[in-house]
Design an enzyme around this catalytic site. Structure first.
Site, PDB file in Angstrom:
ATOM      1  CG  HIS A   1      19.618 -36.539 100.089  1.00 20.47           C
ATOM      2  ND1 HIS A   1      19.744 -36.554  98.716  1.00 20.47           N
ATOM      3  CD2 HIS A   1      19.572 -35.223 100.444  1.00 20.47           C
ATOM      4  CE1 HIS A   1      19.777 -35.310  98.264  1.00 20.47           C
ATOM      5  NE2 HIS A   1      19.669 -34.478  99.299  1.00 20.47           N
ATOM      6  CD  GLU A   2      18.762 -33.304 103.665  1.00 21.02           C
ATOM      7  OE1 GLU A   2      19.483 -32.363 104.051  1.00 21.02           O
ATOM      8  OE2 GLU A   2      18.230 -33.314 102.543  1.00 21.02           O
TER       9      GLU A   2
ATOM     10  CG  HIS B   1      23.545 -32.359 101.553  1.00 14.08           C
ATOM     11  ND1 HIS B   1      23.961 -31.992 100.288  1.00 14.08           N
ATOM     12  CD2 HIS B   1      22.203 -32.579 101.462  1.00 14.08           C
ATOM     13  CE1 HIS B   1      22.918 -31.970  99.468  1.00 14.08           C
ATOM     14  NE2 HIS B   1      21.843 -32.323 100.155  1.00 14.08           N
TER      15      HIS B   1
ATOM     16  CE1 TYR C   1      22.913 -28.137  97.641  1.00 15.29           C
ATOM     17  CE2 TYR C   1      21.585 -26.131  97.726  1.00 15.29           C
ATOM     18  CZ  TYR C   1      21.685 -27.517  97.660  1.00 15.29           C
ATOM     19  OH  TYR C   1      20.534 -28.284  97.622  1.00 15.29           O
TER      20      TYR C   1
ATOM     21  CD  GLU D   1      20.508 -31.459  96.668  1.00  8.96           C
ATOM     22  OE1 GLU D   1      19.898 -32.547  96.716  1.00  8.96           O
ATOM     23  OE2 GLU D   1      20.567 -30.693  97.643  1.00  8.96           O
TER      24      GLU D   1
ATOM     25  CG  ASP E   1      17.058 -25.975  92.514  1.00  9.09           C
ATOM     26  OD1 ASP E   1      17.191 -26.013  93.750  1.00  9.09           O
ATOM     27  OD2 ASP E   1      17.254 -26.958  91.767  1.00  9.09           O
TER      28      ASP E   1
ATOM     29  CG  HIS F   1      17.086 -29.699  94.456  1.00 13.53           C
ATOM     30  ND1 HIS F   1      17.351 -28.473  95.026  1.00 13.53           N
ATOM     31  CD2 HIS F   1      17.172 -30.610  95.456  1.00 13.53           C
ATOM     32  CE1 HIS F   1      17.559 -28.632  96.323  1.00 13.53           C
ATOM     33  NE2 HIS F   1      17.467 -29.917  96.615  1.00 13.53           N
TER      34      HIS F   1
END
Length: 404
Positions: free
Chosen positions: A164-165, A168, A179, A188, A265, A270
């Site tokens: 996932h990271e 990005h 973002y 995300e 957020d 998210h």
């Protein structure tokens, strides 16, 4: 915060905020320390943003460093280079293996050469800070905390979190989704898609066999059966007294409107990622087979064709177009993409409302695209008729221009 070069953390701020309300002093302290450290990192990242493209190409070579609980990355010790032996530290080896699996997935599935498609080296830092309950990609490297041992365990234990990271990074070097707001939720969501696909690819799981959970291996180790997010059923990943209930929506009528701030957020990135997550799950599920093949290809090609400020509507339209380019304008794959977005209440531009609904989904006994009571055939005919009308209209417009 830089909109195009943010610190991308796996743990949503609303979870950490909730942990600040815990009666357990250790839990509150770990959550507060994580929030403060992440805020500081965001400031450093905005300063470094101009240099994000300066990472030297290295054929995706991996290097893992041990921070030894420090927050000063330059002081970290080399723990395992690409050609070095395995470490005695399990965290080092897990990070090394997960970076390699993610790199190899992108190479095999999408012919992508590392995160930037130019062989960007993959540096990972483990044992970051003390009880740091997060993992993040900062535009140049992956950093892993050890967790607090109660709500989060060692963040290297989850392959889908690591993928996932790194996802990005792929987004940063393709669409550059900003973002915040819907573009941030797409950012995300794409990372959740990549995280789930890498996990499925490593296990050779089909869409039916996959659990579609993100972070199940590291989230609340003392509570079984939960995860940070569920792509299959957003809003159901967790429900406990400590963190409350998963707040993700799965359709536009439940879209969460929040301020474009950290506490909000960044406009709910998210939260609202659950909507495109559900659309991707539906496409993968109803096409069947391995998710990275058809559904993954549609989403990846759409990511490359997207713009930094695209909305859900924009991205849905792009996936519909890419499905047609990859599989045919009136193919079952394109019909499934259409129906999936309509199921989450995002209407494809130019396609009449109601042309496809969830009942059009059908999967045969072998896990492939099937037919149900003629629904898919009828849908394909309708789409074909629409395509013909568009073609005729284009010819008419061309003729009008020719007579000017």
């Amino acid at each position: 915060m830089s909109r195009t070069h943010p610190i991308n953390c796996i743990i949503p701020p609303y979870i950490l905020d909730k942990l600040l309300e815990s009666e357990d002093g250790d839990v509150r302290k770990a959550a507060l320390d994580t929030l403060l450290t992440t805020a500081r990192l965001r400031g450093e990242r905005s300063v470094r943003a101009a240099f994000s493209g300066a990472a030297a190409p290295g054929n995706g070579r991996r290097t893992i460093f041990d921070c030894r609980q420090s927050e000063f990355l330059p002081s970290a010790e080399l723990a395992r280079p690409e050609d070095g032996p395995a470490s005695e530290d399990a965290s080092v080896n897990r990070a090394f293996d997960a970076l390699g699996l993610t790199r190899d997935f992108f190479k095999e599935a999408f012919q992508r050469n590392s995160v930037d498609d130019r062989g960007m080296r993959l540096d990972g830092y483990v044992h970051y800070s003390i009880k740091y309950a997060n993992a993040f990609w900062d535009g140049r490297q992956m950093v892993f905390g050890d967790g607090d041992g109660q709500d989060f365990t060692d963040l290297t234990k989850s392959l889908d979190v690591i993928a996932h990271e790194l996802g990005h990074g792929v987004t940063e070097f393709t669409s550059g989704f900003e973002y915040h707001k819907q573009a941030g939720a797409l950012n995300e969501s794409m990372s959740d898609v990549f995280g789930s696909l890498v996990k499925q690819w490593s296990l050779k799981e089909t869409a039916d066999e996959a659990d579609w959970l993100i972070g199940a291996d590291v989230w609340t180790p003392l509570i079984g059966g939960d995860a940070l997010r569920s792509m299959k059923d957003p809003g159901s990943a967790y429900d406990n007294p400590l963190t409350g209930k998963d707040p993700q929506p799965d359709r536009m009528s439940e879209f969460v409107h929040l301020p474009d701030t950290r506490r909000g957020d960044w406009g709910g990135v998210h939260y609202n990622s659950g909507i495109p997550n559900k659309a991707f799950y539906l496409v993968a599920k109803h096409i069947g087979g391995f998710s990275w093949e058809a559904a993954g290809s549609i989403w990846y090609e759409s990511l490359k064709a997207s713009g930094a400020e695209d909305t859900f509507q924009d991205f849905a339209d792009t996936t519909f177009r890419k499905a047609g380019e990859l599989f045919g304008a009136d193919s079952p794959e394109q019909s499934i993409v259409l129906a999936a977005w309509q199921e989450v209440e995002v209407q494809i531009t130019g396609v009449p409302t109601g042309i496809a609904r969830a009942r059009s989904f059908a999967v045969d006994g072998n896990g492939g695209v099937g037919r149900e009571d003629g629904g898919m055939e009828a849908l394909s005919r309708q789409i074909g008729q629409l395509s013909n009308k568009v073609t005729v209209l284009a010819k008419d417009l061309a003729g009008m221009k020719g007579t000017r």
